[in-house]
Design a protein around this motif. Sequence first.
Motif, PDB file in Angstrom:
ATOM      1  N   TRP A 181       0.825  -1.213   0.000  1.00 57.53           N
ATOM      2  CA  TRP A 181       0.000   0.000   0.000  1.00 57.53           C
ATOM      3  C   TRP A 181       0.859   1.262   0.000  1.00 57.53           C
ATOM      4  CZ3 TRP A 181      -1.610   2.579   5.047  1.00 57.53           C
ATOM      5  CH2 TRP A 181      -2.366   3.743   4.793  1.00 57.53           C
ATOM      6  N   LEU A 182       1.811   1.330   0.910  1.00 55.29           N
ATOM      7  CA  LEU A 182       2.658   2.516   1.012  1.00 55.29           C
ATOM      8  C   LEU A 182       3.695   2.533  -0.106  1.00 55.29           C
ATOM      9  CD1 LEU A 182       3.314   2.525   4.862  1.00 55.29           C
ATOM     10  CD2 LEU A 182       1.585   3.823   3.610  1.00 55.29           C
ATOM     11  N   GLN A 183       4.168   3.708  -0.418  1.00 58.36           N
ATOM     12  CA  GLN A 183       5.197   3.868  -1.439  1.00 58.36           C
ATOM     13  C   GLN A 183       6.412   4.550  -0.824  1.00 58.36           C
ATOM     14  OE1 GLN A 183       3.383   6.075  -4.696  1.00 58.36           O
ATOM     15  NE2 GLN A 183       3.127   4.200  -5.857  1.00 58.36           N
ATOM     16  N   ALA A 184       7.539   3.868  -0.848  1.00 63.52           N
ATOM     17  CA  ALA A 184       8.778   4.484  -0.366  1.00 63.52           C
ATOM     18  C   ALA A 184       9.451   5.231  -1.504  1.00 63.52           C
ATOM     19  CB  ALA A 184       9.717   3.410   0.185  1.00 63.52           C
ATOM     20  N   ALA A 185      10.211   6.263  -1.150  1.00 66.09           N
ATOM     21  CA  ALA A 185      10.972   6.993  -2.166  1.00 66.09           C
ATOM     22  C   ALA A 185      12.075   6.088  -2.701  1.00 66.09           C
ATOM     23  CB  ALA A 185      11.564   8.258  -1.552  1.00 66.09           C
ATOM     24  N   PRO A 186      12.525   6.321  -3.926  1.00 64.06           N
ATOM     25  CA  PRO A 186      13.609   5.503  -4.487  1.00 64.06           C
ATOM     26  C   PRO A 186      14.823   5.469  -3.558  1.00 64.06           C
ATOM     27  CG  PRO A 186      12.655   6.901  -6.188  1.00 64.06           C
ATOM     28  CD  PRO A 186      12.040   7.333  -4.895  1.00 64.06           C
ATOM     29  N   GLY A 187      15.361   4.261  -3.342  1.00 66.03           N
ATOM     30  CA  GLY A 187      16.528   4.114  -2.490  1.00 66.03           C
ATOM     31  C   GLY A 187      16.222   4.083  -1.005  1.00 66.03           C
ATOM     32  N   THR A 188      14.931   4.079  -0.629  1.00 66.95           N
ATOM     33  CA  THR A 188      14.545   4.034   0.783  1.00 66.95           C
ATOM     34  C   THR A 188      13.550   2.896   0.999  1.00 66.95           C
ATOM     35  OG1 THR A 188      12.633   5.525   0.569  1.00 66.95           O
ATOM     36  CG2 THR A 188      14.792   6.546   0.927  1.00 66.95           C
ATOM     37  N   GLN A 189      13.144   2.722   2.263  1.00 66.33           N
ATOM     38  CA  GLN A 189      12.138   1.739   2.632  1.00 66.33           C
ATOM     39  C   GLN A 189      10.958   2.448   3.278  1.00 66.33           C
ATOM     40  OE1 GLN A 189      13.941  -1.824   4.637  1.00 66.33           O
ATOM     41  NE2 GLN A 189      15.786  -0.544   4.644  1.00 66.33           N
ATOM     42  N   ASP A 190       9.829   1.751   3.373  1.00 67.79           N
ATOM     43  CA  ASP A 190       8.668   2.392   3.991  1.00 67.79           C
ATOM     44  C   ASP A 190       8.929   2.731   5.460  1.00 67.79           C
ATOM     45  OD1 ASP A 190       8.587  -0.174   5.037  1.00 67.79           O
ATOM     46  OD2 ASP A 190       6.680  -0.725   4.095  1.00 67.79           O
ATOM     47  N   THR A 191       9.870   2.009   6.098  1.00 67.71           N
ATOM     48  CA  THR A 191      10.212   2.309   7.486  1.00 67.71           C
ATOM     49  C   THR A 191      11.006   3.606   7.641  1.00 67.71           C
ATOM     50  OG1 THR A 191      12.147   0.870   7.254  1.00 67.71           O
ATOM     51  CG2 THR A 191      10.173  -0.110   8.216  1.00 67.71           C
ATOM     52  N   ASP A 192      11.433   4.198   6.552  1.00 70.90           N
ATOM     53  CA  ASP A 192      12.204   5.452   6.610  1.00 70.90           C
ATOM     54  C   ASP A 192      11.310   6.688   6.677  1.00 70.90           C
ATOM     55  OD1 ASP A 192      14.711   4.204   6.456  1.00 70.90           O
ATOM     56  OD2 ASP A 192      14.602   4.100   4.267  1.00 70.90           O
ATOM     57  N   HIS A 193      10.037   6.541   6.365  1.00 69.87           N
ATOM     58  CA  HIS A 193       9.180   7.710   6.145  1.00 69.87           C
ATOM     59  C   HIS A 193       8.097   7.864   7.205  1.00 69.87           C
ATOM     60  CE1 HIS A 193      10.909   8.274   2.149  1.00 69.87           C
ATOM     61  NE2 HIS A 193      10.720   6.984   1.936  1.00 69.87           N
ATOM     62  N   ILE A 194       7.548   9.069   7.244  1.00 76.02           N
ATOM     63  CA  ILE A 194       6.264   9.343   7.885  1.00 76.02           C
ATOM     64  C   ILE A 194       5.301   9.669   6.757  1.00 76.02           C
ATOM     65  CG2 ILE A 194       4.963  10.929   9.367  1.00 76.02           C
ATOM     66  CD1 ILE A 194       7.525  11.302  11.015  1.00 76.02           C
ATOM     67  N   TYR A 195       4.133   9.036   6.793  1.00 75.42           N
ATOM     68  CA  TYR A 195       3.146   9.200   5.727  1.00 75.42           C
ATOM     69  C   TYR A 195       1.940   9.967   6.253  1.00 75.42           C
ATOM     70  CZ  TYR A 195       5.786   5.515   3.332  1.00 75.42           C
ATOM     71  OH  TYR A 195       6.776   4.772   2.741  1.00 75.42           O
ATOM     72  N   LEU A 196       1.243  10.634   5.328  1.00 77.27           N
ATOM     73  CA  LEU A 196       0.016  11.352   5.677  1.00 77.27           C
ATOM     74  C   LEU A 196      -1.137  10.792   4.859  1.00 77.27           C
ATOM     75  CD1 LEU A 196      -0.994  13.684   7.482  1.00 77.27           C
ATOM     76  CD2 LEU A 196      -0.682  15.205   5.532  1.00 77.27           C
ATOM     77  N   VAL A 197      -2.202  10.427   5.560  1.00 75.63           N
ATOM     78  CA  VAL A 197      -3.407   9.867   4.931  1.00 75.63           C
ATOM     79  C   VAL A 197      -4.561  10.825   5.195  1.00 75.63           C
ATOM     80  CG1 VAL A 197      -4.991   7.885   4.885  1.00 75.63           C
ATOM     81  CG2 VAL A 197      -2.550   7.522   5.319  1.00 75.63           C
ATOM     82  N   ASP A 198      -5.325  11.163   4.157  1.00 77.80           N
ATOM     83  CA  ASP A 198      -6.420  12.113   4.351  1.00 77.80           C
ATOM     84  C   ASP A 198      -7.639  11.421   4.972  1.00 77.80           C
ATOM     85  OD1 ASP A 198      -8.068  10.926   2.370  1.00 77.80           O
ATOM     86  OD2 ASP A 198      -7.394  12.286   0.812  1.00 77.80           O
ATOM     87  N   PRO A 199      -8.647  12.195   5.431  1.00 78.56           N
ATOM     88  CA  PRO A 199      -9.796  11.592   6.114  1.00 78.56           C
ATOM     89  C   PRO A 199     -10.630  10.653   5.238  1.00 78.56           C
ATOM     90  CG  PRO A 199      -9.610  13.899   6.703  1.00 78.56           C
ATOM     91  CD  PRO A 199      -8.648  13.666   5.569  1.00 78.56           C
ATOM     92  N   ASN A 200     -10.444  10.703   3.938  1.00 76.31           N
ATOM     93  CA  ASN A 200     -11.135   9.763   3.059  1.00 76.31           C
ATOM     94  C   ASN A 200     -10.375   8.448   2.917  1.00 76.31           C
ATOM     95  OD1 ASN A 200     -13.308  11.524   2.421  1.00 76.31           O
ATOM     96  ND2 ASN A 200     -12.000  12.611   0.975  1.00 76.31           N
ATOM     97  N   GLY A 201      -9.232   8.339   3.597  1.00 77.29           N
ATOM     98  CA  GLY A 201      -8.465   7.101   3.563  1.00 77.29           C
ATOM     99  C   GLY A 201      -7.455   7.025   2.445  1.00 77.29           C
ATOM    100  N   ASN A 202      -7.133   8.157   1.823  1.00 80.24           N
ATOM    101  CA  ASN A 202      -6.177   8.169   0.719  1.00 80.24           C
ATOM    102  C   ASN A 202      -4.778   8.539   1.195  1.00 80.24           C
ATOM    103  OD1 ASN A 202      -8.069   7.670  -1.473  1.00 80.24           O
ATOM    104  ND2 ASN A 202      -8.833   9.727  -1.072  1.00 80.24           N
TER     105      ASN A 202
END
Length: 217
Positions: A164-185
Amino acid sequence: MDSLTDSNRSPSSQDPQPVRGSWNRGRWMLLLIIGICVAPVIASYLTYYVIKPRGGMTNYGELVEPQRPIPPDLHVQDEQGKDMLLSTLTGQWLMVAVNPSACDDACAQKLYFMRQVRLTQGAERERVRTVWLRTDADPVPDKVLKAYGGTRMLVADPAAVAGWLQAAPGTQDTDHIYLVDPNGNLMMRFPKNPDPSKMKSDLSKLLKINTGLGKPS
């Protein structure tokens, strides 16, 4: 005889063109004033959501395009070990981090940043929820439980989360903080080792622009 006929012609038969012309000019002037007032609002929305010029971007986090909704079959375990769908958290803005339950220093820093960025939103913080997706069911250190008790700590399948999540090139999903809008996107990804003051600015703008999105907790 002609002059007599002209002098007896009723005023109403001579005046319609000037009256109609004045009305048309007034109507166009009103439309022009409305256009001048509305144009900046339309321009700001187009700039933020459509144009997004790379050279002068107003957002610090990277927009995820296209937006990725929470998979409807993404199951997680809550703090009591009960099964639930992650999509049940929709309705609020979600700041999401992904890490193993052991929570090393990098993990703890992300949880700290999420907590602090949420708190800086003042009364609007009630529209925001912090979520830690744990990639295993191992115990969480007591110091983390005590420091971040307001964060949802949910166990999720790491493969499902990575899908589901997308990491930036050269990184992993554990490297980031993600933001999800109230509609679940899933709509924004903050860089590795982010600047919390810039995260705060992005979230503040989104909360201000989208006043109708995100119910208080």
